[in-house]
Design a protein around this motif. Structure first.
Motif: not given
Length: 280
Positions: A79, A129, A141-142, A61, A96, A99
């Motif tokens: 992320l 996403i 996923k966050v 990530g 990323a 968000i």
């Protein structure tokens, strides 16, 4: 009679969804030229891809950081995805950052609330996403985020995106010093436990003092000298664990406290995220 599918329609759908040109064309044909219906079809397909990959491990990530200087707000998000190549892709980097900007603007209280919020007209963060999952074919996923409000900010993301630092301070904005401070926090191992020694848990300090005293007494030195040795060991411990007492990485002759004081700054908080770490 269905609407003729033109190159401009295909291009528009491609810009909106990031999907390949031929897929956009086939979806538009399926939707009989209805752009909104075509977007919905792709979202359903993306969700199907996301559902299939939902159990895949997200060990890679990157960080996304955004600062709104005008509003004195900063945000950082971790992320996650499955592989390093995807973590370094332009689409994932853009997601990323998007968000992170949303976190700054909308102030979600939790990851669950963040995912449910609308990030664009008719699209939630989850939708965005899912679109990326459909495009890059990896689970995402966050993992976590923080939003800081008030003061001035410094930010730093390591070149591979795996580590990010957001620093909040009081005083006049000094971009160079704030960035250097972020880079210091990123480079120091282990990460500073607190900004000042007053912020360190008193029980931890008491335990470290006991250990330092026992080590000093074990040398067989007279009590007065042993006490001085223990004091020196505690000074070293604070220099390793307290941010403002650490030797500044770019100038070992000064500590971080001197650097920020000379710049007219007072550090109030910092966030250091590294992909895959287990938060304390």
């Amino acid at each position: 009679m269905s609407t003729p599918i033109t190159a401009s329609m295909v291009n528009e759908l491609r810009k909106r969804t990031g999907r390949p040109m031929m897929e956009c064309k086939s979806v538009l044909v399926e939707a009989e030229g209805d752009m909104s219906k075509a977007v919905d079809i792709l979202r359903i397909r993306n969700k199907g891809v996301g559902d299939k990959r939902a159990m895949n491990e997200t060990a890679e990530g990157r960080m996304g950081i955004s600062v709104d200087a005008a509003s004195s707000v900063g945000g950082i998000v971790e992320l996650r995805c499955e592989s390093a190549p995807v973590a370094k892709s332009d689409q994932f980097i853009a997601l990323a950052l998007e968000i992170a900007k949303h976190i700054v603007a909308k102030n979600p209280a939790s990851v669950e609330e963040l995912l449910a919020q609308e990030i664009a007209p008719g699209a939630t963060v989850t939708d965005r996403i899912q679109e990326a999952i459909g495009l890059l074919r990896e689970n995402m996923k966050v993992q976590r985020f923080q939003r800081l409000s008030g003061g001035v900010f410094g930010e730093y993301i390591h070149h591979d995106g795996s580590l990010g630092v957001l620093v909040q301070a009081k005083g006049a904005a000094n971009a160079a010093v704030l960035k250097d401070l972020c880079m210091h926090i990123a480079a120091i191992q282990p990460s500073p436990a607190a900004i000042t020694r007053e912020e360190v848990d008193p029980t931890i300090i008491a335990k470290e003092k006991e250990i330092a005293k026992a080590k000093a007494e074990a040398t067989g030195k007279p009590a007065q000298i042993a006490e001085k040795i223990a004091e020196g060991q505690m000074k070293t411990w604070f220099a390793e664990n307290v941010l403002l007492e650490q030797p500044f990485i770019k100038d070992q002759e000064k500590n971080v406290g001197q650097i920020v004081k000379d710049a007219g700054l007072e550090v109030t908080k910092f966030v250091r995220y590294k992909v895959g770490e287990i938060p304390a």
